[in-house]
Design a protein around this motif. Structure first.
Motif, PDB file in Angstrom:
ATOM      1  N   CYS A   3       0.835  -1.202   0.000  1.00  0.00           N
ATOM      2  CA  CYS A   3       0.000   0.000   0.000  1.00  0.00           C
ATOM      3  C   CYS A   3       0.873   1.256   0.000  1.00  0.00           C
ATOM      4  O   CYS A   3       0.431   2.314  -0.451  1.00  0.00           O
ATOM      5  N   ARG A   4       2.083   1.121   0.444  1.00  0.00           N
ATOM      6  CA  ARG A   4       2.982   2.291   0.449  1.00  0.00           C
ATOM      7  C   ARG A   4       3.533   2.600  -0.935  1.00  0.00           C
ATOM      8  O   ARG A   4       3.842   3.738  -1.235  1.00  0.00           O
ATOM      9  N   THR A   5       3.646   1.589  -1.762  1.00  0.00           N
ATOM     10  CA  THR A   5       4.182   1.826  -3.105  1.00  0.00           C
ATOM     11  C   THR A   5       3.084   2.028  -4.149  1.00  0.00           C
ATOM     12  O   THR A   5       3.368   2.514  -5.237  1.00  0.00           O
ATOM     13  N   PRO A   7      -0.344   3.520  -3.347  1.00  0.00           N
ATOM     14  CA  PRO A   7      -1.451   4.056  -2.538  1.00  0.00           C
ATOM     15  C   PRO A   7      -2.701   4.385  -3.346  1.00  0.00           C
ATOM     16  O   PRO A   7      -3.807   4.344  -2.811  1.00  0.00           O
TER      17      PRO A   7
END
Length: 69
Positions: A3-5, A7
């Protein structure tokens, strides 16, 4: 992927986005959540945020009556 890469996969459906593309995006988000080691704490937090696909659940699933997950 996480989810951080990626979003954008977890964002609410845009007004100009069709249902099918939104559904594919949310399904990809679910796939990412399914293999995430932080799923349990993320899902607990996501239950307090009703606007996006978080914790492997869509907004309507988080707001639905609590059932065994």
């Amino acid at each position: 992927m996480s989810c951080r890469t990626t979003p954008h996969l977890f964002d609410p459906r845009r007004a100009d986005e069709g249902i099918a593309p939104s559904r594919r995006r949310y399904e990809r988000a679910r796939e990412i959540c399914a293999v995430c080691p932080a799923l349990a704490p993320c899902r607990s937090w996501a239950m307090t945020v009703p606007t996006t696909a978080l914790g492997g659940l869509l907004p309507n699933e988080r707001l639905a009556p609590k059932i065994a997950r």
